[in-house]
Design a protein around this motif. Structure first.
Motif, PDB file in Angstrom:
ATOM      1  N   LEU A 155       0.838  -1.205   0.000  1.00 54.44           N
ATOM      2  CA  LEU A 155       0.000   0.000   0.000  1.00 54.44           C
ATOM      3  C   LEU A 155       0.873   1.255   0.000  1.00 54.44           C
ATOM      4  N   SER A 156       1.912   1.201   0.829  1.00 47.46           N
ATOM      5  CA  SER A 156       2.825   2.354   0.892  1.00 47.46           C
ATOM      6  C   SER A 156       3.492   2.565  -0.457  1.00 47.46           C
ATOM      7  N   LEU A 158       2.360   1.715  -3.403  1.00 53.07           N
ATOM      8  CA  LEU A 158       1.379   2.211  -4.373  1.00 53.07           C
ATOM      9  C   LEU A 158       1.165   3.712  -4.200  1.00 53.07           C
ATOM     10  N   ILE A 159       0.994   4.115  -2.957  1.00 54.07           N
ATOM     11  CA  ILE A 159       0.757   5.545  -2.696  1.00 54.07           C
ATOM     12  C   ILE A 159       1.990   6.363  -3.053  1.00 54.07           C
TER      13      ILE A 159
ATOM     14  N   LEU B   5      -5.025  12.101  -2.702  1.00 57.68           N
ATOM     15  CA  LEU B   5      -4.246  10.878  -2.546  1.00 57.68           C
ATOM     16  C   LEU B   5      -3.980  10.601  -1.065  1.00 57.68           C
ATOM     17  N   TYR B  13      -5.267   3.065   5.243  1.00 55.82           N
ATOM     18  CA  TYR B  13      -4.477   2.664   6.412  1.00 55.82           C
ATOM     19  C   TYR B  13      -5.370   2.517   7.641  1.00 55.82           C
ATOM     20  N   LEU B  35      -9.031   0.559  -3.112  1.00 58.02           N
ATOM     21  CA  LEU B  35      -7.852   0.013  -3.797  1.00 58.02           C
ATOM     22  C   LEU B  35      -8.050   0.004  -5.308  1.00 58.02           C
ATOM     23  N   LEU B  38      -7.595   3.474  -6.525  1.00 60.48           N
ATOM     24  CA  LEU B  38      -6.169   3.850  -6.606  1.00 60.48           C
ATOM     25  C   LEU B  38      -5.495   3.201  -7.815  1.00 60.48           C
TER      26      LEU B  38
END
Lengths: 167, 423
Positions: A155-156, A158-159, B5, B13, B35, B38
């Motif tokens: 996730l990190s 991707l961001i 974002l 999170y 997800l 994104l």
């Protein structure tokens, strides 16, 4: 009124209605009223063209959905409500972009393309979310921790990737 | 605006950690739509922006408030752009009066977008810098921005109205014939005097009455020669001289007056120079005719009120720029301290004319609601009247111009006549 407006209102109504109904069914009337009022406030702010409220709205609906999980509100309703809130948030931003531009060329195809992608996102979100709700896995604590770390790391990444893409 | 974002990351999170800590699988399921959302960003992320831009202005030199149409054509020389926002950076001080300077569209490779907007520009020089392009994916999470320079220049000159002939009488004139009395006898219109007949004088010029009184001599009528003269315009551009109200600055009226005066004197064949005295000293070397008019209009186009320690007082005015005994015209709302310098210029032999846009009438509307307005107005009118009277007493001709009257009317009614010191 364009098709994007209609879908925005529909999504907002769906997100608000489902969540409020879920809380009402559980007897949490305070939250039910709060969600309904917030939905109306978001709609009002969008009509006025005020930015920022959409982001706060998405956050609020996510928190309300998280809380709803612990109140045993139907998971399908919560998922649908979150997807609808996500669509409303995106369309709120899109409509503001359209409004801020002095002139919009090919507005119909622009909207249509945007809606196609958005509905695909919504559909896939529902599909994956629904699948996640139906699949039950029993994992040991070690696996949970490992998967948790991997997920957090992905996730990190991707961001971080998206942030770098953004100039 | 909240970074979208960052918001999505925060929600994801939050759901993930809450889900893990409370072992609520439902929360992890709620992450799925976020997800997917994104994931769309990188999928439809725009490539590098490559555009070919052309900007065409309907005119690059206009008179103020003349509409100017800006035509833009942008061709996409890169890959497909799902959503692109193009904004022409309109120079500060310009606002599109019709149409918009920005457009939102999608562009296929090789496709062009054309649009136009209209400006109603105020006086000044304007430089168009370029076009800002912002391409994003459908979610708006990935944005690529590029500034694409495309130069363009617009020069908006002040209005030029031509008043009737302005009566001035400097002590020294040039050799060429014009319309300004030269204080010397010769061919002309106005009677100047009588002198003894000289061979070659036309017989119809003989003054028979004088000749009859002096039987041994003939006398001829003499007329006052009319020639061109040196005229120096001094435009006061010191910020402290000018008041500013919501509708604009009094300086704009001073510029209008300078343009009208330059037009009038140049079309009468005079040699005109102009000094803009403010933040800097902007000197337009004296000259004749249309070319000089263009030089002066350009100087007026770039003129603006400004502050300077050196040029704060009028006493630092470089008088050497102006030929001695020439006509000086000072365009300023006037402040008390300016009188001393004007007296000094007069003492040095310059003929001085002051065209003063009246700041009291200009500011009046804005200050009317003030409780002490009437008293204040009376005091300030008295002060101004006294100052103008002092100037007139020193032989300086003053036009106190109430700016609600068009400049050519004010000039025609006051300066079109012979000044009182003419006779």
């Amino acid at each position: 009124m364009t098709i994007s407006h209609k879908i925005f209102w529909g999504s907002l109504a769906l997100a608000t209605g489902l969540l409020a109904a879920g809380y009402a069914m559980k007897g949490s009337w305070g939250w039910c009223v709060l969600i309904a009022v917030f939905g109306l406030f978001w709609l009002y702010a969008q009509r006025l063209g005020r930015g920022g409220i959409g982001s706060f709205g998405l956050f609020f609906f996510s928190v309300a959905a998280t809380r709803g999980t612990f109140l045993d509100i139907k998971a399908g309703w919560l998922l649908l409500s979150v997807v609808a809130a996500l669509l409303a948030w995106d369309l709120d931003y899109f409509l503001r972009r359209l409004r801020q531009a002095g002139r919009v060329e090919k507005s119909f195809s622009l909207e249509l393309n945007h809606l196609k992608r958005l509905l695909a996102v919504g559909g896939l979100g529902l599909l994956f979310g629904g699948a996640a709700l139906t699949v039950k896995l029993h994992l040991h604590l070690g696996w949970i921790l490992l998967l948790g770390v991997i997920s957090l790391f992905s996730l990190s990444k991707l961001i971080n990737l998206l942030s770098r893409e953004r100039e | 605006m909240v970074n979208r974002l960052l918001l999505l990351g925060f929600i994801l999170y939050g759901l993930f950690l809450t889900g893990l800590l409370t072992k609520a699988g439902g929360l992890l399921a709620l992450m799925a739509p976020f997800l997917v959302y994104l994931g769309v960003g990188p999928l439809y992320s725009p490539d590098k922006i490559r555009f070919k831009i052309s900007r065409i202005l309907s005119a690059d030199r206009v008179s103020q408030d003349t509409p100017v149409t800006v035509n833009l054509e942008i061709t996409n020389e890169g890959s497909r752009l799902e959503e692109v926002f193009l904004e022409d950076r309109v120079p500060a001080g310009l606002e599109p009066a019709d149409g918009a300077a920005s457009v939102l569209t999608s562009l296929e490779p090789g496709e062009s977008v054309r649009w136009q907007y209209t400006l109603n520009p105020k006086r000044g020089y304007y430089w168009f810098q370029g076009v800002k392009a912002r391409a994003s994916d459908p979610t708006g999470l990935i944005v690529k921005q590029e500034f694409l320079p495309t130069e363009g220049r617009l020069m908006v000159m002040p209005y030029t109205v031509r008043p009737k002939r302005i009566a001035i009488r400097p002590r020294r004139t040039k050799v060429y014939s014009g319309f300004i009395p030269a204080r010397t006898g010769g061919p002309g219109v106005e009677f100047f005097g009588v002198r003894e007949f000289q061979p070659g004088d036309p017989p119809q010029m003989i003054n028979w009455k004088s000749t009859a009184r002096h039987p041994r001599a003939f006398f001829t009528n003499e007329f006052e020669q009319e020639r061109v003269a040196d005229v120096g315009l001094i435009l006061d551009a010191r910020q402290r001289s000018y008041s500013r109200v919501k509708e604009g600055s009094l300086f704009e009226f001073a510029v209008l007056a300078a343009a009208a005066l330059a037009e009038s004197f140049l079309s009468d064949g005079n040699r005109v120079g102009m000094l803009v005295y403010g933040r800097v000293v902007d000197w337009t070397f004296p000259g004749y005719g249309k070319v000089q008019k263009e030089h002066i209009l350009r100087a007026l186009t770039r003129a603006g009120p400004g502050k300077s320690e050196v040029f704060d007082k009028l006493e630092n005015i470089p008088t050497r720029l102006f030929p001695s005994h020439s006509q000086l015209i000072f365009i300023s709302p006037l402040i008390k301290q300016d009188c001393e310098t004007l007296f000094r210029l007069r003492a040095r032999g310059y003929q001085v004319l002051v065209v003063s846009p009246d700041p009291i009438a200009f500011e009046e509307k804005e200050l009317q609601s003030h409780p002490d307005f009437e008293t204040g107005k009376r005091i300030i009118i008295l002060e101004r009247e006294l100052m103008l009277r002092e100037l007139r007493r020193a032989g300086i001709h003053v036009l106190n111009w109430e700016v609600n009257i068009p400049i050519h009317q004010a000039i025609n009614s006051t300066l079109g006549m012979r000044p009182y010191w003419y006779h």
